[in-house]
Design a protein around this motif. Structure first.
Motif, PDB file in Angstrom:
ATOM      1  N   GLU A 266      37.207  33.777  34.626  1.00 17.12           N
ATOM      2  CA  GLU A 266      36.343  33.874  35.800  1.00 17.12           C
ATOM      3  C   GLU A 266      37.051  34.640  36.903  1.00 17.12           C
ATOM      4  O   GLU A 266      38.242  34.457  37.134  1.00 17.12           O
ATOM      5  CB  GLU A 266      35.977  32.480  36.301  1.00 17.12           C
ATOM      6  N   ARG A 267      36.284  35.453  37.619  1.00 13.55           N
ATOM      7  CA  ARG A 267      36.848  36.213  38.723  1.00 13.55           C
ATOM      8  C   ARG A 267      36.431  35.596  40.037  1.00 13.55           C
ATOM      9  O   ARG A 267      35.350  35.061  40.183  1.00 13.55           O
ATOM     10  CB  ARG A 267      36.378  37.670  38.660  1.00 13.55           C
TER      11      ARG A 267
ATOM     12  N   TRP B 148      35.045  41.883  42.590  1.00 15.36           N
ATOM     13  CA  TRP B 148      34.188  42.806  41.854  1.00 15.36           C
ATOM     14  C   TRP B 148      33.946  44.054  42.691  1.00 15.36           C
ATOM     15  O   TRP B 148      33.732  43.997  43.890  1.00 15.36           O
ATOM     16  CB  TRP B 148      32.847  42.144  41.531  1.00 15.36           C
TER      17      TRP B 148
ATOM     18  N   ASP C  54      24.147  43.727  40.205  1.00 15.47           N
ATOM     19  CA  ASP C  54      23.679  42.342  40.165  1.00 15.47           C
ATOM     20  C   ASP C  54      22.559  42.093  41.180  1.00 15.47           C
ATOM     21  O   ASP C  54      21.619  41.325  40.922  1.00 15.47           O
ATOM     22  CB  ASP C  54      24.847  41.392  40.420  1.00 15.47           C
TER      23      ASP C  54
ATOM     24  N   ARG D 133      26.116  35.810  39.958  1.00 11.70           N
ATOM     25  CA  ARG D 133      26.275  35.271  38.603  1.00 11.70           C
ATOM     26  C   ARG D 133      27.677  35.512  38.031  1.00 11.70           C
ATOM     27  O   ARG D 133      28.197  34.692  37.277  1.00 11.70           O
ATOM     28  CB  ARG D 133      25.231  35.886  37.665  1.00 11.70           C
ATOM     29  N   ARG D 134      28.324  36.620  38.375  1.00  5.46           N
ATOM     30  CA  ARG D 134      29.658  36.892  37.838  1.00  5.46           C
ATOM     31  C   ARG D 134      30.736  36.100  38.578  1.00  5.46           C
ATOM     32  O   ARG D 134      31.774  35.790  37.997  1.00  5.46           O
ATOM     33  CB  ARG D 134      29.982  38.388  37.923  1.00  5.46           C
ATOM     34  N   ARG D 135      30.502  35.826  39.850  1.00  7.21           N
ATOM     35  CA  ARG D 135      31.519  35.128  40.640  1.00  7.21           C
ATOM     36  C   ARG D 135      31.544  33.641  40.308  1.00  7.21           C
ATOM     37  O   ARG D 135      32.613  33.047  40.171  1.00  7.21           O
ATOM     38  CB  ARG D 135      31.243  35.331  42.127  1.00  7.21           C
TER      39      ARG D 135
ATOM     40  N   PRO E 149      29.626  31.713  37.563  1.00  5.28           N
ATOM     41  CA  PRO E 149      28.647  31.596  36.473  1.00  5.28           C
ATOM     42  C   PRO E 149      28.195  30.167  36.205  1.00  5.28           C
ATOM     43  O   PRO E 149      27.029  29.942  35.872  1.00  5.28           O
ATOM     44  CB  PRO E 149      29.398  32.185  35.261  1.00  5.28           C
TER      45      PRO E 149
ATOM     46  N   THR F  91      25.368  35.042  31.145  1.00  7.09           N
ATOM     47  CA  THR F  91      26.507  35.269  32.046  1.00  7.09           C
ATOM     48  C   THR F  91      27.544  34.169  31.901  1.00  7.09           C
ATOM     49  O   THR F  91      28.753  34.435  31.903  1.00  7.09           O
ATOM     50  CB  THR F  91      26.022  35.347  33.497  1.00  7.09           C
TER      51      THR F  91
ATOM     52  N   TYR G  32      31.120  35.602  30.824  1.00  8.59           N
ATOM     53  CA  TYR G  32      32.135  35.710  31.871  1.00  8.59           C
ATOM     54  C   TYR G  32      32.845  34.386  32.136  1.00  8.59           C
ATOM     55  O   TYR G  32      33.599  34.287  33.099  1.00  8.59           O
ATOM     56  CB  TYR G  32      31.506  36.229  33.168  1.00  8.59           C
TER      57      TYR G  32
ATOM     58  N   ARG H 160      31.841  38.317  25.166  1.00  7.98           N
ATOM     59  CA  ARG H 160      33.138  37.846  25.650  1.00  7.98           C
ATOM     60  C   ARG H 160      34.214  37.998  24.581  1.00  7.98           C
ATOM     61  O   ARG H 160      35.350  38.431  24.856  1.00  7.98           O
ATOM     62  CB  ARG H 160      33.038  36.385  26.072  1.00  7.98           C
TER      63      ARG H 160
END
Length: 408
Positions: A2-3, A8, A16, A65-67, A69, A103, A107, A162
């Motif tokens: 996870e980031r 990003w 996004d 969603r990426r930060r 998930p 996601t 991620y 992934r």
């Protein structure tokens, strides 16, 4: 994997945002269009437009969603449970949930994310089936199973992405490690070559300087009384220095591409020339050498020559005129070298040395024996050096004819 927030790039964040707006519009517009055609048991405007709010929230939450998930999936899942639990129209209000599931798996951090996805899908399936228990017509329950299957497929697709990313990252890391290993190996070879060149330069220069030192002392001692002997000493200095220069060019020639002016690599074939120069300094040198059954390996041949050269140089530098015996005994798998001197010919240890010889003063500890021992160890051999019972000094070396370096 996870980031954290802010990690990003702007391009990804923009993507996004556009995706979230698109999903939100599709969910709201698709549901409104379906209700307009088929009607609905509960309109989206009930409970203060709660249906619209749930569709909008489950779509706009995809912006982050990426930060986060896990949080995005939980939000979309709760919105879906409330939406279908209150019998709002069954339309494309599940798009945001499927993207959130994908996601989470793509991620997330692998096993933990899959466990969360599995538990979430199970809870959703139970909630959807309970909400559809009295659905009419019964055929409409097929949409419930569609949502369950699509949820599983979304999670599986995310895990596949992934896994491919992890495999690619591992391959890249292995490639970088291999590249670093090659660079380190290349640096090690360069360092080894530099050490070899330094050792060759030391042996060549030390031997030549020792002989030139003795001969210059002889010249200063007999210049006025015996000019012919002084001339011979000067001639020996000239030949020794010329030979040393040629050897230096050969040793350092590996650092350039031209092949002019090279001389053969130092070896036992030049032993007669070496002992002849030693006799010019006043040493009484006797050579006891047996012919080997087969030619010596080049590394052994060079090391043997350098060991004899360094041993004789030490006698010239620290003892002066004396008797020296050089014995070379090649065996089946080892070459034995023995260089023995009888020690000083007077109690002072400096008899027969001409005036002005720089070796009249006691010599400090040098690196000659250390260099000889290193040469032996590089070939897997051994070296012993020490005084003899008669007051002299002896150097013994054993060099394998199949060196360790060649076996590796």
């Amino acid at each position: 994997m996870e980031r954290r927030a802010g990690s990003w790039p702007l391009r990804v964040v923009t993507y996004d945002v556009v995706l979230a707006l698109f999903v939100t519009v599709m969910q709201v517009q698709g549901t409104v269009a379906k209700v307009a055609v088929e009607g609905a048991l509960r309109p989206l405007s009930d409970f203060g437009n709660l249906g619209y709010a749930l569709l909008v929230v489950s779509g706009l939450v995809l912006v982050v969603r990426r930060r986060w998930p896990v949080a995005v999936f939980v939000t979309a899942a709760l919105a879906s449970l409330v939406y279908y639990g209150l019998d709002f129209p069954d339309a494309p209000g599940w798009l945001g949930l499927f993207v959130a599931l994908y996601t989470l798996a793509a991620y997330g951090d692998g096993r933990r994310s899959l466990v969360i996805a599995g538990v979430g899908i199970t809870v959703l399936a139970v909630g959807w089936l309970v909400a559809a228990a009295d659905i009419e017509p019964r055929a409409a329950i097929g949409w419930v199973f569609f949502r369950i299957g699509a949820s599983v497929m979304s999670a599986a697709l995310g895990e596949s992405v992934r896994s491919r990313r992890v495999i690619a990252a591992d391959a890249q890391e292995r490639a970088e490690l291999a590249e670093r290993s090659r660079e380190e190996a290349a640096r090690a070879r360069v360092d080894a070559e530099r050490l070899r060149i330094a050792r060759e330069v030391h042996d060549t220069v030390a031997h030549a300087i020792a002989i030139i030192n003795v001969q210059s002392g002889v010249t200063a001692h007999v210049l006025d009384r015996r000019p012919e002997q002084a001339r011979e000493a000067l001639r020996a200095i000239e030949l020794t220095s010329a030979r040393a220069l040629r050897e230096m060019r050969t040793i350092l020639g590996v650092l350039r591409d031209d092949n002019d002016g090279r001389v053969p690599q130092a070896g036992l074939a030049q032993l007669d020339e070496l002992t002849a120069k030693a006799r010019d300094t006043g040493l009484d040198v006797t050579v006891e050498a047996m012919s080997p059954a087969s030619p010596l390996p080049s590394a052994v041949d060079t090391a043997a020559y350098r060991i004899v050269q360094e041993a004789i140089t030490n006698v010239v530098r620290h003892v002066g005129s004396t008797r020296v015996t050089v014995a070379l005994t090649p065996g089946v798998d080892v070459l034995e070298i023995r260089v023995t001197d009888d020690g000083p010919r007077s109690r002072s240890g400096v008899a027969d040395r001409p005036a002005g010889d720089a070796t009249d003063t006691p010599a400090g500890p040098g690196c000659g024996i250390v260099g000889m021992r290193e040469r032996c160890q590089l070939l897997g051999g051994e070296l012993r050096a020490g005084p003899t019972p008669r007051g002299g000094f002896e150097v013994r070396a054993r060099l394998p004819l199949a060196p360790d370096g060649a076996r590796r």
